[in-house]
Design an enzyme around this catalytic site. Structure first.
Site, short mmCIF file in Angstrom:
data_model
loop_
_atom_site.label_atom_id
_atom_site.label_comp_id
_atom_site.label_asym_id
_atom_site.label_seq_id
_atom_site.Cartn_x
_atom_site.Cartn_y
_atom_site.Cartn_z
CD1 TRP A 14 -2.07 2.22 1.52
CD2 TRP A 14 -3.36 0.57 0.75
NE1 TRP A 14 -3.32 2.73 1.34
CE2 TRP A 14 -4.15 1.73 0.85
CE3 TRP A 14 -3.95 -0.59 0.28
CZ2 TRP A 14 -5.49 1.76 0.51
CZ3 TRP A 14 -5.29 -0.56 -0.06
CH2 TRP A 14 -6.04 0.61 0.05
CB SER B 149 0.62 -0.24 7.63
OG SER B 149 1.44 0.51 6.75
CG LEU C 293 -0.41 3.70 8.19
CD1 LEU C 293 -0.45 3.46 9.69
CD2 LEU C 293 -1.51 2.94 7.49
CB ILE C 294 -1.37 9.10 3.57
CG1 ILE C 294 0.10 8.79 3.22
CG2 ILE C 294 -1.72 10.55 3.25
CD1 ILE C 294 0.41 8.84 1.74
CB THR D 229 -12.83 7.63 7.61
OG1 THR D 229 -11.72 6.78 7.30
CG2 THR D 229 -13.69 7.85 6.38
CG HIS E 221 -8.93 3.11 7.74
ND1 HIS E 221 -9.20 1.83 8.17
CD2 HIS E 221 -7.95 2.97 6.83
CE1 HIS E 221 -8.42 0.98 7.56
NE2 HIS E 221 -7.64 1.64 6.74
CG PHE F 240 7.19 2.39 14.36
CD1 PHE F 240 6.02 1.66 14.38
CD2 PHE F 240 7.14 3.73 14.03
CE1 PHE F 240 4.80 2.26 14.07
CE2 PHE F 240 5.94 4.35 13.71
CZ PHE F 240 4.76 3.61 13.73
NE ARG G 124 7.85 13.39 8.06
CZ ARG G 124 7.55 14.63 7.65
NH1 ARG G 124 7.31 14.87 6.38
NH2 ARG G 124 7.52 15.63 8.52
#
Length: 178
Positions: A39, A73, A98-99, A103, A105, A130, A144
């Site tokens: 993803w 993830s 993760l973006i 919502t 989520h 991590f 990043r």
């Protein structure tokens, strides 16, 4: 007191990031696993490549590196546990991005994945790094991951995670920490 706004840090001589100059980064006898979410793969593949470069630069033999792709993830902790149990790696790097969307989520996944990665390292005694970017925008993730972006700033955090994996694996394997 000592608070320095983010945009003024460079002026104060503050260097953001990790200084690895005192770390033991000899990876020649280490086995390292990477679990990489597909993803947001443009970003995660760049982070993976940064981690692989750091492992190579630290002397980790390519044949001692296992890369396991997973869907997203949320799947990282389970796959990392499988690498620890089945491949007996000295450390695992979990790489995902993760973006934030519209919502809740994002918040649920961030919390669950963060906790599971931490718990896995503590419960197995194997360092689990991590390597999950939790960004509010795609632009933040691009910066990043060391990819071209509107700001012109970039640093591939995968490099830091690769070095951290070597450092933590050496701490785990050390007979003494004095």
């Amino acid at each position: 007191g000592n608070f320095v706004p983010h945009d003024k840090m460079a002026e104060t001589g503050f260097k953001k990031g990790v200084d690895f100059s005192g770390a033991k980064l000899d990876g020649k006898n280490l086995s390292i696993g990477l679990v990489v979410a597909r993803w947001n793969e443009k970003i995660t593949h760049s982070l993976r490549d940064g981690a692989l470069k750091a492992l190579k630069d630290s002397g980790v033999d390519e044949k001692n590196v296992v890369v396991l792709p997973v869907a997203g993830s949320f799947e990282l902790p389970f796959a990392a546990k499988q690498l620890i149990l089945k491949e007996k790696v000295d450390a695992v790097i979990c790489i995902g991005t993760l973006i934030k969307g519209e919502t809740m989520h994002f918040e649920y996944i961030c919390e669950s994945v963060s906790r599971a990665i931490m718990d896995l390292g503590l419960s197995t005694g194997t360092p689990v790094i991590f390597g999950v970017l939790t960004c509010l925008t795609e632009e933040q993730a691009l910066v990043r991951a060391g990819l071209p972006n509107k700001t012109g700033k970039m640093h591939n955090h995968g490099v830091d995670w690769g070095k951290t994996a070597v450092e933590m694996a050496n701490i785990k394997k050390a007979k003494s920490l004095k």
